[in-house]
Design a protein around this motif. Structure first.
Motif, PDB file in Angstrom:
ATOM      1  N   GLU A 196      -8.085 115.197 129.924  1.00 23.58           N
ATOM      2  CA  GLU A 196      -8.915 114.253 130.685  1.00 23.58           C
ATOM      3  C   GLU A 196      -8.798 114.526 132.188  1.00 23.58           C
ATOM      4  O   GLU A 196      -9.793 114.536 132.915  1.00 23.58           O
ATOM      5  N   ARG A 233     -17.043 120.999 140.623  1.00 21.04           N
ATOM      6  CA  ARG A 233     -18.465 121.335 140.467  1.00 21.04           C
ATOM      7  C   ARG A 233     -19.307 120.603 141.490  1.00 21.04           C
ATOM      8  O   ARG A 233     -20.294 121.142 142.009  1.00 21.04           O
ATOM      9  N   ALA A 234     -18.916 119.352 141.777  1.00 18.14           N
ATOM     10  CA  ALA A 234     -19.647 118.587 142.788  1.00 18.14           C
ATOM     11  C   ALA A 234     -19.528 119.246 144.160  1.00 18.14           C
ATOM     12  O   ALA A 234     -20.393 119.092 145.015  1.00 18.14           O
ATOM     13  N   ARG A 238     -14.489 119.139 128.205  1.00 16.18           N
ATOM     14  CA  ARG A 238     -15.932 119.333 128.303  1.00 16.18           C
ATOM     15  C   ARG A 238     -16.253 120.523 129.200  1.00 16.18           C
ATOM     16  O   ARG A 238     -17.188 121.266 128.954  1.00 16.18           O
ATOM     17  N   TRP A 239     -15.432 120.688 130.267  1.00 17.74           N
ATOM     18  CA  TRP A 239     -15.731 121.715 131.255  1.00 17.74           C
ATOM     19  C   TRP A 239     -14.783 122.901 131.133  1.00 17.74           C
ATOM     20  O   TRP A 239     -14.773 123.772 131.986  1.00 17.74           O
ATOM     21  N   ASP A 247     -10.587 117.813 133.089  1.00 20.14           N
ATOM     22  CA  ASP A 247     -12.037 117.627 133.114  1.00 20.14           C
ATOM     23  C   ASP A 247     -12.484 116.908 134.384  1.00 20.14           C
ATOM     24  O   ASP A 247     -13.481 117.272 135.003  1.00 20.14           O
ATOM     25  N   GLU A 248     -11.710 115.882 134.749  1.00 18.13           N
ATOM     26  CA  GLU A 248     -12.045 115.127 135.960  1.00 18.13           C
ATOM     27  C   GLU A 248     -11.991 116.054 137.180  1.00 18.13           C
ATOM     28  O   GLU A 248     -12.862 116.041 138.044  1.00 18.13           O
ATOM     29  N   SER A 292     -12.240 119.405 137.207  1.00 20.83           N
ATOM     30  CA  SER A 292     -13.303 120.422 137.150  1.00 20.83           C
ATOM     31  C   SER A 292     -14.644 119.821 137.543  1.00 20.83           C
ATOM     32  O   SER A 292     -15.461 120.474 138.202  1.00 20.83           O
ATOM     33  N   HIS A 293     -14.869 118.569 137.141  1.00 18.22           N
ATOM     34  CA  HIS A 293     -16.105 117.879 137.487  1.00 18.22           C
ATOM     35  C   HIS A 293     -16.201 117.715 139.001  1.00 18.22           C
ATOM     36  O   HIS A 293     -17.259 117.956 139.600  1.00 18.22           O
ATOM     37  N   ALA A 294     -15.088 117.324 139.625  1.00 18.86           N
ATOM     38  CA  ALA A 294     -15.079 117.155 141.086  1.00 18.86           C
ATOM     39  C   ALA A 294     -15.317 118.497 141.783  1.00 18.86           C
ATOM     40  O   ALA A 294     -16.022 118.567 142.794  1.00 18.86           O
ATOM     41  N   ASN A 296     -16.672 126.468 140.695  1.00 17.97           N
ATOM     42  CA  ASN A 296     -16.414 126.478 139.259  1.00 17.97           C
ATOM     43  C   ASN A 296     -14.914 126.626 139.003  1.00 17.97           C
ATOM     44  O   ASN A 296     -14.326 127.652 139.338  1.00 17.97           O
ATOM     45  N   TRP A 324     -12.350 126.658 136.017  1.00 22.32           N
ATOM     46  CA  TRP A 324     -12.447 126.813 134.565  1.00 22.32           C
ATOM     47  C   TRP A 324     -11.113 127.308 134.028  1.00 22.32           C
ATOM     48  O   TRP A 324     -10.626 128.368 134.434  1.00 22.32           O
TER      49      TRP A 324
END
Ligand code: ZN
Length: 294
Positions: free
Chosen positions: A59, A69-70, A47-48, A62-63, A65-67, A74, A76
């Motif tokens: 998976e 972003r928080a 997704r990211w 993505d997890e 990259s999500h962390a 970025n 990527w």
């Protein structure tokens, strides 16, 4: 239904009982032609991230990259799974002088047509794997976009110490946005998500690649299978320029480049089928090759 348990084959039962010994099914199901990138396994796009990888790796990426972003960073991944033909395009372009190669000192050169095949291959191998042997074929490894861009790659290779999480600030303004923050975030947190740098220092094979990260839960068993099952003959006649330079002594290439990774990326000694200690020597009477640390 206690009796049903006795129908489970012993190796399967053992792998259920001891997950550390189990080869993940995503890796055990890879065919030889998938291990060398000639065919592609089932891949997922994140997704990211734009990299396509095996499901568990996507998976986890993505997890992670999500962390990031928080935390305002970025992270990527630009390049994930790569086929043999994609790697061959990169390789042959360098071999034919259409694309430049990065030298160990960081400079770039276009290979002269007068160089021998052996000289060309040696120079290309500083940063580019022989097609069919890249870790990118497995769907377990990525190149991170920010640190893969030329400016940032040059900077990280020249100033590795400043890229540490508590390193000096004051990087040049022409670095791509988020280059150092993303690299520092990964150095501090990627291991929590199972991602590791495998080309962190020079070990006599590829030069350090600060942009390359590997999901070791899948990449270690993939490397174990590759070492045990892939022969140089499988890579012949695939239209790779200068292939005989590598394939005529594939064992040396394997030891230098496939085993020339961080120690945590190497498979452990093979488990014996029966009880007892693993043998210290292989059948030839020689100890398995272990790459020297610098
Ligand atoms: Zn890479």
């Amino acid at each position: 239904m206690l009796g049903a348990a006795f129908l489970v084959p012993l190796p399967v039962l053992r792998s259920l009982l001891d997950p550390l010994r189990a080869v993940p099914s995503t890796i055990s199901e890879l065919t030889l032609l998938q291990l060398i990138g000639w065919q592609s396994p089932r891949l997922r796009e994140g997704r990211w991230n734009e990299a396509k990888l095996l499901r568990e790796a996507t998976e986890s990426l993505d997890e992670m990259s999500h962390a990031a972003r928080a935390d305002g960073v970025n992270v990527w991944a630009r390049s994930g799974h790569r086929t043999l033909s994609q790697q061959r395009y990169l390789w042959n372009s360098k071999f034919r002088g259409r694309d430049s190669v990065r030298a160990p000192d960081g400079s770039r050169e276009t290979l002269d047509g007068d160089l021998s095949a052996e000289e060309k291959v040696q120079r290309i191998l500083s940063y580019t794997a022989f097609p069919g042997t890249s870790r990118h074929h497995w769907g377990t490894d990525v190149d991170m976009a920010q640190s893969f861009s030329d400016h940032c790659a040059d900077y990280l290779l020249e100033h590795p110490g400043e890229a540490q999480p508590d390193g000096d600030e004051g990087a040049p303004a022409d670095l791509p946005e988020n280059c150092l923050p993303s690299h520092r975030w990964l150095l501090a947190h990627a291991a929590d998500y199972g991602w590791h740098r495998v080309y962190d220092v020079a070990r006599g094979g590829f030069q350090p690649e600060p942009w390359h990260w590997s999901y070791l839960a899948l990449a270690v068993p993939a490397l174990a299978r590759y070492l045990a099952e892939v022969t140089g003959d499988l890579l012949r006649d695939r239209d790779v320029d200068g292939d005989s330079v590598v394939l005529d002594d594939f064992a040396s290439y394997r030891d230098r480049f496939l085993l020339g990774v961080a120690p945590e990326a190497l498979p452990g000694p093979a488990e014996p089928e029966g009880e007892g200690e693993p043998p210290a020597e292989d059948e030839s009477g020689e100890s398995p090759t272990v790459p020297e640390l610098p």
